[in-house]
Design a protein around this motif. Structure first.
Motif: not given
Length: 186
Positions: A39-41, A49-55, A126-127, A136-139
């Motif tokens: 996600i970009n915000a 830029r390119n926000v993601q989560v690895v779990s 993710v805040e 800023t918070t993104v999904q």
């Protein structure tokens, strides 16, 4: 000879016009786009830029992103929350100098969360909290810790869990009470 040239020009004109008409098509590569599924915000002058989560799906998660500071003042990433959990920024607040870029991820500045409810294949909030830029918070998409992301999670266990030791951990009170038997014969 002039007639032949005119006929050639008239015959070639529609082909040239069709070729030039294709130049106005806007392909995705003509604009800025994410090279991945992140996600970009924007957070004021900070670009996320390119926000993601690895779990792993069991509570451990790592944030992957690139942060850019386009402002006139230095800033810093003070806190990151993955869902309802405050993540650990490995080296404390992350400095974002003017015109600077900071990468978050396994091979860069680590931002790890423990006891996080992040299921691979879904999204999680993710805040990002900064010293100067607005919160800023993104999904963000949650990726499984496999394939290219197999080594993304932290090597150390979640806080509060004990690591297994290599050898026996007997204390003097744990010694066997039996007398050893001798195998020698008289």
């Amino acid at each position: 000879m002039k007639v032949a040239v005119r006929r050639l020009v008239l015959a070639a004109a529609p082909v040239l016009m069709l070729g030039a008409a294709g130049c106005s098509i806007h392909e995705q590569t003509q604009r800025w786009y994410s090279a991945d599924n992140g996600i970009n915000a924007e957070a004021g002058d900070i670009g996320l830029r390119n926000v993601q989560v690895v779990s792993d799906g069991d509570g451990t998660a790592t944030v992957i992103a690139t942060l850019t500071n386009r402002g006139d003042n230095d800033d810093e990433l003070a806190e990151v929350r993955i869902g309802d959990v405050t993540a650990d920024i490995a080296d404390g607040p992350l400095e974002l100098p003017v015109s600077g870029v900071a990468d978050l991820g396994p091979d860069a500045d680590r931002v790890d969360g423990f006891d996080v409810d992040a299921v691979p294949g879904y999204t999680v909030s993710v805040e990002f909290r900064f010293e100067n830029a607005p919160r800023t918070t993104v999904q963000a998409l949650v990726r499984p810790a496999e394939g290219a992301y197999a080594e993304a999670l932290p090597a150390e266990p979640a806080p509060g869990t004990e690591e297994p030791t290599d050898g026996p951990t007997e204390t003097p009170g744990d010694q066997p009470t039996e007398e050893p038997t001798s195998t020698a014969t008289p």
